[in-house]
Scaffold this active site. Sequence first.
Site, PDB file in Angstrom:
ATOM      1  N   ALA A  60       2.434   7.069   5.481  1.00 17.09           N
ATOM      2  CA  ALA A  60       3.141   6.244   6.463  1.00 17.09           C
ATOM      3  C   ALA A  60       3.196   4.772   6.042  1.00 17.09           C
ATOM      4  CB  ALA A  60       2.512   6.421   7.846  1.00 17.09           C
ATOM      5  N   SER A  61       2.673   3.886   6.881  1.00 19.33           N
ATOM      6  CA  SER A  61       2.817   2.453   6.611  1.00 19.33           C
ATOM      7  C   SER A  61       1.966   1.946   5.459  1.00 19.33           C
ATOM      8  CB  SER A  61       2.511   1.641   7.868  1.00 19.33           C
ATOM      9  OG  SER A  61       3.609   1.716   8.753  1.00 19.33           O
TER      10      SER A  61
END
Length: 212
Positions: A60-61
């Site tokens: 993800a991030s």
Amino acid sequence: STERLGRLHAGMQALSDRHEVGGIVTLIAREGKTVDLQASGFQDVESRTPMKTDTIFRIASMSKPITSVAVMVLYEEGKLLLTDPVSKFIPAFKSMKVAEGGTTVAARREITIRDLLSHRSGLSYGFLNGGPVGDAYRKEGVTDGLTVTTMTTAQAIDNLAAQPLMAQPGAAWNYSLSVDVLGRVVEVASGMPFEEFLRDRIFKPLGMIDTA
């Protein structure tokens, strides 16, 4: 402390037992060496497949710092400047509007590469924004990065650019899709698809064979 590590392992297992998470991997390093590596719970809850210490996760991030490294590689090669307007690479960002007082006003200046790197672009995330900007994202189908979409990166970023900003460029910090825009900047500045640039210029040289 064996006792403290045992407490950590029990705490992580309890999160899985309470169904707050599917599974967890913890790693503790001290003075550059791994001193504890533990897997708890499941990597697939439905099939009851146990979590392993080498299970591959969707990061993800955590892809944001990798993308920022890619931008700085291109900066070092003279392919872009941090002061460059984003519109130099993505024309759709040329004339942005800012949501203010129930209407929109023209942005006082263009968004720069530095604004994107520092989350001071005026962009947002739909799931974080309950106001007019988030409403526009949801209405117009702006993807929040983890959303499955048939759009190309170029199409998705152009769609984002068509929506109003939360704030004037450089005026406020907002965790946002800024780094997704940088992914498209990397494509344009390098002439390579984003995933190929990361693979050839970052992952392969670093031996990151499980990262994509």
